[in-house]
Scaffold this active site. Sequence first.
Site, PDB file in Angstrom:
ATOM      1  N   HIS A  21      35.609  30.554  41.958  1.00  8.31           N
ATOM      2  CA  HIS A  21      35.479  29.328  41.016  1.00  8.31           C
ATOM      3  C   HIS A  21      36.929  28.574  41.485  1.00  8.31           C
ATOM      4  O   HIS A  21      37.493  29.129  42.198  1.00  8.31           O
ATOM      5  CB  HIS A  21      35.388  29.696  39.566  1.00  8.31           C
ATOM      6  CG  HIS A  21      36.388  30.327  38.867  1.00  8.31           C
ATOM      7  ND1 HIS A  21      37.785  30.183  38.758  1.00  8.31           N
ATOM      8  CD2 HIS A  21      36.291  31.667  38.273  1.00  8.31           C
ATOM      9  CE1 HIS A  21      38.436  31.027  38.136  1.00  8.31           C
ATOM     10  NE2 HIS A  21      37.415  31.915  37.831  1.00  8.31           N
ATOM     11  N   HIS A  24      40.182  30.365  41.349  1.00  5.93           N
ATOM     12  CA  HIS A  24      40.729  31.101  42.554  1.00  5.93           C
ATOM     13  C   HIS A  24      41.172  30.158  43.675  1.00  5.93           C
ATOM     14  O   HIS A  24      42.062  30.389  44.313  1.00  5.93           O
ATOM     15  CB  HIS A  24      39.481  31.884  43.238  1.00  5.93           C
ATOM     16  CG  HIS A  24      39.045  32.804  42.084  1.00  5.93           C
ATOM     17  ND1 HIS A  24      37.791  32.579  41.621  1.00  5.93           N
ATOM     18  CD2 HIS A  24      39.669  33.959  41.648  1.00  5.93           C
ATOM     19  CE1 HIS A  24      37.605  33.770  40.779  1.00  5.93           C
ATOM     20  NE2 HIS A  24      38.710  34.383  40.903  1.00  5.93           N
ATOM     21  N   CYS A 130      38.782  48.836  29.179  1.00  4.04           N
ATOM     22  CA  CYS A 130      37.761  47.671  29.204  1.00  4.04           C
ATOM     23  C   CYS A 130      37.427  47.707  30.791  1.00  4.04           C
ATOM     24  O   CYS A 130      37.946  47.541  31.480  1.00  4.04           O
ATOM     25  CB  CYS A 130      38.513  46.210  28.910  1.00  4.04           C
ATOM     26  SG  CYS A 130      37.620  44.927  29.393  1.00  4.04           S
ATOM     27  N   CYS A 133      38.278  44.423  32.372  1.00  4.38           N
ATOM     28  CA  CYS A 133      39.998  44.281  33.085  1.00  4.38           C
ATOM     29  C   CYS A 133      40.530  45.767  33.941  1.00  4.38           C
ATOM     30  O   CYS A 133      41.238  45.466  34.439  1.00  4.38           O
ATOM     31  CB  CYS A 133      40.917  44.691  31.909  1.00  4.38           C
ATOM     32  SG  CYS A 133      40.742  42.878  30.631  1.00  4.38           S
ATOM     33  N   CYS A 155      37.678  43.154  23.846  1.00 11.95           N
ATOM     34  CA  CYS A 155      38.572  42.752  24.761  1.00 11.95           C
ATOM     35  C   CYS A 155      38.863  41.406  24.511  1.00 11.95           C
ATOM     36  O   CYS A 155      37.883  40.576  24.637  1.00 11.95           O
ATOM     37  CB  CYS A 155      38.247  43.101  26.318  1.00 11.95           C
ATOM     38  SG  CYS A 155      39.397  42.378  27.341  1.00 11.95           S
ATOM     39  N   HIS A 158      37.785  39.438  27.867  1.00 12.97           N
ATOM     40  CA  HIS A 158      36.308  39.525  28.093  1.00 12.97           C
ATOM     41  C   HIS A 158      35.365  39.450  26.923  1.00 12.97           C
ATOM     42  O   HIS A 158      34.273  39.237  27.158  1.00 12.97           O
ATOM     43  CB  HIS A 158      36.183  40.882  28.785  1.00 12.97           C
ATOM     44  CG  HIS A 158      36.638  40.790  30.337  1.00 12.97           C
ATOM     45  ND1 HIS A 158      37.982  41.469  30.440  1.00 12.97           N
ATOM     46  CD2 HIS A 158      36.393  40.290  31.498  1.00 12.97           C
ATOM     47  CE1 HIS A 158      38.266  41.076  31.819  1.00 12.97           C
ATOM     48  NE2 HIS A 158      37.261  40.614  32.091  1.00 12.97           N
ATOM     49  N   LYS A 305      39.725  27.991  29.138  1.00 13.28           N
ATOM     50  CA  LYS A 305      40.273  28.800  30.370  1.00 13.28           C
ATOM     51  C   LYS A 305      39.198  28.909  31.272  1.00 13.28           C
ATOM     52  O   LYS A 305      38.081  29.195  31.066  1.00 13.28           O
ATOM     53  CB  LYS A 305      41.037  29.987  30.045  1.00 13.28           C
ATOM     54  CG  LYS A 305      41.424  30.742  31.378  1.00 13.28           C
ATOM     55  CD  LYS A 305      41.803  32.313  31.366  1.00 13.28           C
ATOM     56  CE  LYS A 305      41.880  32.999  32.718  1.00 13.28           C
ATOM     57  NZ  LYS A 305      41.628  34.448  32.697  1.00 13.28           N
ATOM     58  N   LYS A 308      34.781  32.841  35.049  1.00 12.66           N
ATOM     59  CA  LYS A 308      33.242  32.872  34.949  1.00 12.66           C
ATOM     60  C   LYS A 308      32.731  33.643  33.780  1.00 12.66           C
ATOM     61  O   LYS A 308      31.642  33.339  33.229  1.00 12.66           O
ATOM     62  CB  LYS A 308      32.891  34.041  36.381  1.00 12.66           C
ATOM     63  CG  LYS A 308      33.505  35.346  36.417  1.00 12.66           C
ATOM     64  CD  LYS A 308      33.209  35.892  37.489  1.00 12.66           C
ATOM     65  CE  LYS A 308      33.638  37.382  37.310  1.00 12.66           C
ATOM     66  NZ  LYS A 308      34.834  37.557  36.921  1.00 12.66           N
TER      67      LYS A 308
HETATM   68 ZN   LIG Z   1      38.613  43.088  29.443  1.00 17.72          ZN
END
Ligand SMILES: [Zn+2]
Length: 520
Positions: A21, A24, A130, A133, A155, A158, A305, A308
């Site tokens: 996206h 990056h 997680c 992560c 998390c 996420h 933020k 994705k």
């Molecule tokens: Zn995470």
Amino acid sequence: MSDGSSFYITTPIFYVNDVPHIGHAYTEVAADVLARWHRQSGEDAWLLTGTDEHGQKILRTATANGVTPKEWADRLVETAWKPLLKTVDIRNDDFIRTTDVRHEVNAQKFLQHLYDSGHIYTGEYEGFYCVGCEEYKQPSDLIDGVGEYAGQQVCAIHSIPCELLHEKNYFFRMSTFADHLLALYEENPNFVQPASARNEVISFVKQGLSDLSISRSSFDWGIKVPWDDSHVVYVWFDALLNYITAAGYGHDDEKFSRLWPATHVVGKDILRFHAVIWPAMLLAAGIEVPRQVFGHGWLLVGGEKMSKSKLTGIAPNQITDTFGSDAFRYYFMRAISFGQDGSFSWEDLSARYQSELANGFGNLASRVIAMVVRYCDGEIPVAGDFSEADELIRGTEKRVTDAATLAIGHLAIHDAIAAMWELVDELNGYITAQEPWSLAKDPADRDRLEAVLVTAVRGLGTLAVLLSPVVPQATAKLWTALGGIGLVTDQRIDRAWEWTGGPRVSPLEALFPRIEATVG
Ligand SMILES: [Zn+2]
């Protein structure tokens, strides 16, 4: 030890779990602008990027898609990650994949070295992991879930529940490096930048460091621990090593000593890995720490933020298909203070494209070249007597060259571009004030006309050289149209203002054509 003239810069290696996206692409462009700038300053600049391909998350995604993890990684690298570099015009010197043999073999050498020197021990670990992560979470890293995860701890990044894992692990004695790291941050304030990132890292390390679990035995998609092949290396420990394995560690000492240490550009969400774990690993191995770790901010879209997992991802080619790669590069480097969070909006992008690139810079270039064609048959006049106004432009060229060079030294890309735009604006004002079209009407004003045109042409040449790292395609066209000798990318950027003009101009198509379509 680097001799000081090399500039080795890295992006994070990107996780091949999904497609790129604009976040990056933003990181890639920033590192590329810096690399191009240093290359044009006569330094041995080397830009590394690549992909992170191991870990449980990749294994699960591949399995869900009915392919092996290596097949999955190959597909994503070829169809998504390498094409991203073309989409935003990245001139990288290398592309490393953590499945490359050169990486796997030399990462194992590093690990074995740490094991042999007593920095690794066997232990037992239980914790909340997680898979998003790829790391164990401290209870303080978890938040209350909402929606389908209401009542569970999830998390914070996420928004998914963590798994309680329990395994025999190898541990890196990271805790022994806390004081050493604090001394490093103290002695070298530039090691972690910007200041907000540095402060966060220092307060984190001051709380004390735990040892780091560096192996996994519950799955096998990773680099085998060299002394125990029932374990694979923790994916972050594996990934961080790319910065040295790509630079020759373990297999090309000459290259490694020439390139290392590197400047790492990373998103602030992965700052701790780069500013705490990574230098601790290097200190343990007796390798020089990075030159700098720079944590840039987040791209916000509608206040959230860009990521994705939050479903706000915008593919880079959604922007470049309409505006072009130069505009993408310019917009994100100009509109966002590098190091701070910044908001993206289609309206702001369109407005800056029109006012700054098309009307400010592109139109200036078209007008000046058209006037040299019309009034001088395309021949760039030889300098005559310069007036005070002409000398002021020359002074501005030198001043903004120096200001931009200084800003780039602090990785303040936005300030460098702002400095260059002072020259764009002054040149536009100069043309308006000098009225070359009026001077052209009277043969008695011929000398004055020529002095104005050559001053404007020189100013454009300076802009072509200075802006080349940011908008490489437009500046290459402009340089050719100005009759510049050689490639614009071969011109010394720290002496951009010294260029005194070519023999003839040639026609220039619109550098930033009008965009008719409605976007967004
Ligand atoms: Zn995470």
